[in-house]
Design a protein around this motif. Structure first.
Motif, PDB file in Angstrom:
ATOM      1  N   MET A  16      12.103  33.037 -52.531  1.00 28.03           N
ATOM      2  CA  MET A  16      10.675  32.772 -52.365  1.00 28.03           C
ATOM      3  C   MET A  16      10.404  32.030 -51.063  1.00 28.03           C
ATOM      4  O   MET A  16       9.444  32.333 -50.356  1.00 28.03           O
ATOM      5  N   ASP A  17      11.278  31.083 -50.715  1.00 23.47           N
ATOM      6  CA  ASP A  17      11.127  30.367 -49.449  1.00 23.47           C
ATOM      7  C   ASP A  17      11.207  31.337 -48.267  1.00 23.47           C
ATOM      8  O   ASP A  17      10.384  31.289 -47.353  1.00 23.47           O
ATOM      9  N   GLU A  18      12.195  32.223 -48.291  1.00 18.90           N
ATOM     10  CA  GLU A  18      12.343  33.195 -47.214  1.00 18.90           C
ATOM     11  C   GLU A  18      11.166  34.162 -47.173  1.00 18.90           C
ATOM     12  O   GLU A  18      10.697  34.550 -46.102  1.00 18.90           O
ATOM     13  N   TYR A  19      10.684  34.559 -48.341  1.00 16.75           N
ATOM     14  CA  TYR A  19       9.529  35.448 -48.431  1.00 16.75           C
ATOM     15  C   TYR A  19       8.307  34.794 -47.787  1.00 16.75           C
ATOM     16  O   TYR A  19       7.580  35.433 -47.015  1.00 16.75           O
ATOM     17  N   LEU A  20       8.087  33.515 -48.073  1.00 21.60           N
ATOM     18  CA  LEU A  20       6.923  32.828 -47.524  1.00 21.60           C
ATOM     19  C   LEU A  20       7.024  32.676 -46.008  1.00 21.60           C
ATOM     20  O   LEU A  20       6.031  32.802 -45.295  1.00 21.60           O
ATOM     21  N   VAL A  21       8.230  32.436 -45.500  1.00 18.20           N
ATOM     22  CA  VAL A  21       8.430  32.346 -44.058  1.00 18.20           C
ATOM     23  C   VAL A  21       8.143  33.695 -43.406  1.00 18.20           C
ATOM     24  O   VAL A  21       7.439  33.784 -42.393  1.00 18.20           O
ATOM     25  N   LEU A  22       8.679  34.758 -43.995  1.00 22.37           N
ATOM     26  CA  LEU A  22       8.443  36.103 -43.464  1.00 22.37           C
ATOM     27  C   LEU A  22       6.959  36.450 -43.511  1.00 22.37           C
ATOM     28  O   LEU A  22       6.401  36.998 -42.558  1.00 22.37           O
ATOM     29  N   LYS A  23       6.310  36.099 -44.602  1.00 20.43           N
ATOM     30  CA  LYS A  23       4.882  36.382 -44.747  1.00 20.43           C
ATOM     31  C   LYS A  23       4.073  35.633 -43.675  1.00 20.43           C
ATOM     32  O   LYS A  23       3.164  36.205 -43.064  1.00 20.43           O
ATOM     33  N   ALA A  24       4.419  34.383 -43.423  1.00 16.87           N
ATOM     34  CA  ALA A  24       3.729  33.600 -42.395  1.00 16.87           C
ATOM     35  C   ALA A  24       3.951  34.200 -41.013  1.00 16.87           C
ATOM     36  O   ALA A  24       3.020  34.282 -40.200  1.00 16.87           O
ATOM     37  N   LEU A  25       5.180  34.632 -40.745  1.00 22.47           N
ATOM     38  CA  LEU A  25       5.488  35.244 -39.451  1.00 22.47           C
ATOM     39  C   LEU A  25       4.690  36.526 -39.253  1.00 22.47           C
ATOM     40  O   LEU A  25       4.063  36.732 -38.203  1.00 22.47           O
ATOM     41  N   LEU A  26       4.704  37.396 -40.247  1.00 25.74           N
ATOM     42  CA  LEU A  26       3.960  38.652 -40.138  1.00 25.74           C
ATOM     43  C   LEU A  26       2.461  38.391 -40.009  1.00 25.74           C
ATOM     44  O   LEU A  26       1.776  39.062 -39.227  1.00 25.74           O
ATOM     45  N   ASN A  27       1.972  37.408 -40.738  1.00 24.63           N
ATOM     46  CA  ASN A  27       0.550  37.066 -40.651  1.00 24.63           C
ATOM     47  C   ASN A  27       0.194  36.571 -39.252  1.00 24.63           C
ATOM     48  O   ASN A  27      -0.862  36.921 -38.718  1.00 24.63           O
ATOM     49  N   SER A  28       1.089  35.802 -38.645  1.00 24.77           N
ATOM     50  CA  SER A  28       0.826  35.293 -37.297  1.00 24.77           C
ATOM     51  C   SER A  28       0.835  36.417 -36.260  1.00 24.77           C
ATOM     52  O   SER A  28       0.236  36.286 -35.197  1.00 24.77           O
ATOM     53  N   LEU A  29       1.496  37.526 -36.594  1.00 24.92           N
ATOM     54  CA  LEU A  29       1.517  38.692 -35.708  1.00 24.92           C
ATOM     55  C   LEU A  29       0.391  39.672 -36.035  1.00 24.92           C
ATOM     56  O   LEU A  29       0.385  40.798 -35.551  1.00 24.92           O
ATOM     57  N   SER A  30      -0.532  39.240 -36.874  1.00 27.30           N
ATOM     58  CA  SER A  30      -1.707  40.022 -37.277  1.00 27.30           C
ATOM     59  C   SER A  30      -1.365  41.282 -38.056  1.00 27.30           C
ATOM     60  O   SER A  30      -2.056  42.286 -37.975  1.00 27.30           O
ATOM     61  N   VAL A  31      -0.282  41.229 -38.814  1.00 20.47           N
ATOM     62  CA  VAL A  31       0.075  42.345 -39.685  1.00 20.47           C
ATOM     63  C   VAL A  31      -0.741  42.202 -40.971  1.00 20.47           C
ATOM     64  O   VAL A  31      -0.792  41.135 -41.565  1.00 20.47           O
TER      65      VAL A  31
END
Length: 41
Positions: A16-31
């Motif tokens: 879940m921690d890794e998922y949230l990091v990935l989600k934040a990264l993708l969100n910051s890239l406007s995905v």
């Protein structure tokens, strides 16, 4: 059995921690995550 449950809990927490990091990264890239987000928090 207790060791197995502890391991499962740790794995789920790490995933879940890794998922949230990935989600934040993708969100910051406007995905747009709405279409691909299958895990509901």
């Amino acid at each position: 059995m207790e060791v197995l449950e502890t391991s499962k809990e740790e794995i789920m927490k790490n995933a879940m921690d890794e998922y949230l990091v990935l989600k934040a990264l993708l969100n910051s890239l406007s995905v747009n995550l709405a279409d691909i987000d299958k895990i509901k928090e």
